[in-house]
Write a protein that holds these residues in place. Sequence first.
Motif, PDB file in Angstrom:
ATOM      1  N   ASP A 138      50.359  33.045  38.608  1.00  0.00           N
ATOM      2  CA  ASP A 138      50.169  32.950  40.064  1.00  0.00           C
ATOM      3  C   ASP A 138      49.394  34.151  40.587  1.00  0.00           C
ATOM      4  O   ASP A 138      48.528  34.014  41.466  1.00  0.00           O
ATOM      5  CB  ASP A 138      51.526  32.866  40.774  1.00  0.00           C
ATOM      6  CG  ASP A 138      52.245  31.536  40.525  1.00  0.00           C
ATOM      7  OD1 ASP A 138      51.570  30.588  40.096  1.00  0.00           O
ATOM      8  OD2 ASP A 138      53.482  31.482  40.752  1.00  0.00           O
ATOM      9  N   VAL A 180      47.278  36.012  38.850  1.00  0.00           N
ATOM     10  CA  VAL A 180      45.886  35.902  38.395  1.00  0.00           C
ATOM     11  C   VAL A 180      45.121  34.918  39.276  1.00  0.00           C
ATOM     12  O   VAL A 180      43.974  35.177  39.688  1.00  0.00           O
ATOM     13  CB  VAL A 180      45.839  35.448  36.909  1.00  0.00           C
ATOM     14  CG1 VAL A 180      44.399  35.072  36.507  1.00  0.00           C
ATOM     15  CG2 VAL A 180      46.371  36.541  36.008  1.00  0.00           C
ATOM     16  N   ASN A 181      45.743  33.806  39.573  1.00  0.00           N
ATOM     17  CA  ASN A 181      45.087  32.800  40.417  1.00  0.00           C
ATOM     18  C   ASN A 181      44.815  33.344  41.822  1.00  0.00           C
ATOM     19  O   ASN A 181      43.749  33.121  42.404  1.00  0.00           O
ATOM     20  CB  ASN A 181      45.951  31.538  40.516  1.00  0.00           C
ATOM     21  CG  ASN A 181      45.974  30.757  39.214  1.00  0.00           C
ATOM     22  OD1 ASN A 181      45.033  30.849  38.425  1.00  0.00           O
ATOM     23  ND2 ASN A 181      47.017  29.978  38.985  1.00  0.00           N
ATOM     24  N   THR A 189      44.515  36.534  42.667  1.00  0.00           N
ATOM     25  CA  THR A 189      43.485  37.577  42.581  1.00  0.00           C
ATOM     26  C   THR A 189      42.122  36.948  42.436  1.00  0.00           C
ATOM     27  O   THR A 189      41.122  37.374  43.055  1.00  0.00           O
ATOM     28  CB  THR A 189      43.791  38.508  41.388  1.00  0.00           C
ATOM     29  OG1 THR A 189      45.094  39.052  41.540  1.00  0.00           O
ATOM     30  CG2 THR A 189      42.750  39.605  41.313  1.00  0.00           C
ATOM     31  N   GLY A 190      42.043  35.888  41.603  1.00  0.00           N
ATOM     32  CA  GLY A 190      40.762  35.189  41.404  1.00  0.00           C
ATOM     33  C   GLY A 190      40.263  34.581  42.705  1.00  0.00           C
ATOM     34  O   GLY A 190      39.061  34.623  43.009  1.00  0.00           O
ATOM     35  N   ALA A 191      41.154  34.036  43.492  1.00  0.00           N
ATOM     36  CA  ALA A 191      40.785  33.409  44.756  1.00  0.00           C
ATOM     37  C   ALA A 191      40.274  34.454  45.731  1.00  0.00           C
ATOM     38  O   ALA A 191      39.296  34.230  46.466  1.00  0.00           O
ATOM     39  CB  ALA A 191      41.993  32.672  45.342  1.00  0.00           C
ATOM     40  N   GLN A 192      40.901  35.640  45.748  1.00  0.00           N
ATOM     41  CA  GLN A 192      40.475  36.730  46.647  1.00  0.00           C
ATOM     42  C   GLN A 192      39.091  37.222  46.267  1.00  0.00           C
ATOM     43  O   GLN A 192      38.230  37.448  47.127  1.00  0.00           O
ATOM     44  CB  GLN A 192      41.491  37.883  46.563  1.00  0.00           C
ATOM     45  CG  GLN A 192      42.831  37.580  47.207  1.00  0.00           C
ATOM     46  CD  GLN A 192      43.797  38.726  47.075  1.00  0.00           C
ATOM     47  OE1 GLN A 192      43.473  39.760  46.489  1.00  0.00           O
ATOM     48  NE2 GLN A 192      45.007  38.538  47.614  1.00  0.00           N
ATOM     49  N   LEU A 193      38.863  37.372  44.942  1.00  0.00           N
ATOM     50  CA  LEU A 193      37.542  37.833  44.486  1.00  0.00           C
ATOM     51  C   LEU A 193      36.446  36.833  44.839  1.00  0.00           C
ATOM     52  O   LEU A 193      35.334  37.195  45.242  1.00  0.00           O
ATOM     53  CB  LEU A 193      37.574  38.084  42.964  1.00  0.00           C
ATOM     54  CG  LEU A 193      38.416  39.269  42.498  1.00  0.00           C
ATOM     55  CD1 LEU A 193      38.494  39.290  40.960  1.00  0.00           C
ATOM     56  CD2 LEU A 193      37.795  40.581  43.000  1.00  0.00           C
ATOM     57  N   ALA A 194      36.793  35.577  44.658  1.00  0.00           N
ATOM     58  CA  ALA A 194      35.813  34.529  44.981  1.00  0.00           C
ATOM     59  C   ALA A 194      35.517  34.517  46.457  1.00  0.00           C
ATOM     60  O   ALA A 194      34.354  34.317  46.894  1.00  0.00           O
ATOM     61  CB  ALA A 194      36.359  33.155  44.546  1.00  0.00           C
ATOM     62  N   HIS A 195      36.502  34.759  47.289  1.00  0.00           N
ATOM     63  CA  HIS A 195      36.326  34.767  48.742  1.00  0.00           C
ATOM     64  C   HIS A 195      35.481  35.958  49.177  1.00  0.00           C
ATOM     65  O   HIS A 195      34.646  35.843  50.075  1.00  0.00           O
ATOM     66  CB  HIS A 195      37.698  34.846  49.423  1.00  0.00           C
ATOM     67  CG  HIS A 195      37.628  34.855  50.925  1.00  0.00           C
ATOM     68  ND1 HIS A 195      37.224  33.751  51.654  1.00  0.00           N
ATOM     69  CD2 HIS A 195      37.890  35.880  51.821  1.00  0.00           C
ATOM     70  CE1 HIS A 195      37.231  34.064  52.936  1.00  0.00           C
ATOM     71  NE2 HIS A 195      37.634  35.329  53.069  1.00  0.00           N
ATOM     72  N   GLN A 196      35.684  37.107  48.494  1.00  0.00           N
ATOM     73  CA  GLN A 196      34.928  38.323  48.830  1.00  0.00           C
ATOM     74  C   GLN A 196      33.457  38.146  48.488  1.00  0.00           C
ATOM     75  O   GLN A 196      32.578  38.691  49.160  1.00  0.00           O
ATOM     76  CB  GLN A 196      35.497  39.536  48.093  1.00  0.00           C
ATOM     77  CG  GLN A 196      36.883  39.959  48.610  1.00  0.00           C
ATOM     78  CD  GLN A 196      37.481  41.065  47.776  1.00  0.00           C
ATOM     79  OE1 GLN A 196      36.859  41.530  46.816  1.00  0.00           O
ATOM     80  NE2 GLN A 196      38.666  41.512  48.173  1.00  0.00           N
ATOM     81  N   GLN A 197      33.193  37.398  47.416  1.00  0.00           N
ATOM     82  CA  GLN A 197      31.805  37.169  47.033  1.00  0.00           C
ATOM     83  C   GLN A 197      31.107  36.229  47.990  1.00  0.00           C
ATOM     84  O   GLN A 197      29.925  36.273  48.214  1.00  0.00           O
ATOM     85  CB  GLN A 197      31.741  36.620  45.581  1.00  0.00           C
ATOM     86  CG  GLN A 197      32.171  37.648  44.539  1.00  0.00           C
ATOM     87  CD  GLN A 197      32.156  37.052  43.150  1.00  0.00           C
ATOM     88  OE1 GLN A 197      31.956  35.850  42.983  1.00  0.00           O
ATOM     89  NE2 GLN A 197      32.386  37.886  42.141  1.00  0.00           N
TER      90      GLN A 197
END
Length: 386
Positions: free
Chosen positions: A373, A375-376, A378-386
């Motif tokens: 959960d 990792v998912n 964190t991945g979603a936050q990184l994708a949103h920041q990009q």
Amino acid sequence: FFFVMEYLESLQLAFPDLAAEVSVLGDCYGKSLWHELTQKLLEFVKYAQLQLDDTLYQLFEQFIKPILAKLNPLAVAKLGVACCKTQKDVSKARTFLQHVGDSVKPSNQQAYTICRAEDALLALKGGAVKEAGTMLEECEEFVKKHEAEDIEPVVHSTYYSCYAAYLKATKQYDDYYHTALLALVYSDIEKMPIDEQQSWAYDIGIAALLGEKVYNFGELLGNPVINSLDATNLQWVRELLRAYNKGDLQGYEQIAQQYGDKMGQVPELLEKAAFLKQKIQLMALLNFLFNLTASNTVVSFTLVAKHTSIEVNQVEYLLMKALALGIIKGVIDQVAQQVSVTWVQARVLDREEIKALAAKVSAWSDTVRTTLDLVNATGAQLAHQQ
């Protein structure tokens, strides 16, 4: 026919309480009901009244022998074994059983193996230990060669039981422990007399304690034969086995105090007292390490000492002994005074241990789910920041 019926009449006179059973044998014989006769004979030879002198020997010679060709070879072997049990003269018993074996060998190798294994047991009783070992090796070769085929359970049971008796006589405790348990696998314990169950449970229990490579008693403690010791003067054996299996040092000391007199009556336990003390320390170590979590496999000497009730300066030796026995794998860091454990010997678990293991798996599953959960997210936050 006349001589056979005359013999049966003499048997009825000698054992009037078995007259009806003897009459049934005569009826089956007269009507040529060979299968039914075989089954009745296998039951008949078990009667306590017949276990005297050479009664069963005469039954075989005068009634069974003339109709051998009509009977199932495996049944003939079983009848031969039963009929030679009451013969006190080992030499005569062996000669008799060898003749039975020779009669079935041409038609059924399994039946011959039964006779051969039982003959080895007689040889052992007569003091011919080396000969018994050689004969059992021959039986082992046949059993293992035909393992994949349909070998009757009675063949396995007979071979393993006789081999276990040999291993017991030669004090090969480790091999006896495993062989005796195999003998029980192929035996009908529910139909086994209680005194026989107690004998098996006691002998296997003592072998488990004395075996130098046996460090888990779960298979024995889970076998119904061990229940035969409850509420008897041998109950201490089961309690002692439980304490060892759990690495319960305090429980061991309590049992030693409570049943010290009974334990003192077993010479082998007295002779190996030092070994037995170290064994329960090793089993305490095993239990402690087995219950470690995957994230906590580096353990200090101090913690090991606490769980095994030894001094810290004795821990390294105990760990080295466990590594040498192959019951754990890992690396000892003498400088840091700790051990990194990578593997612990598999165990046969009881219900309580299974529940504890299930709780560990559940906790591990929760940890993995939480990590996933995270990792998912964190991945979603990184994708949103990009």
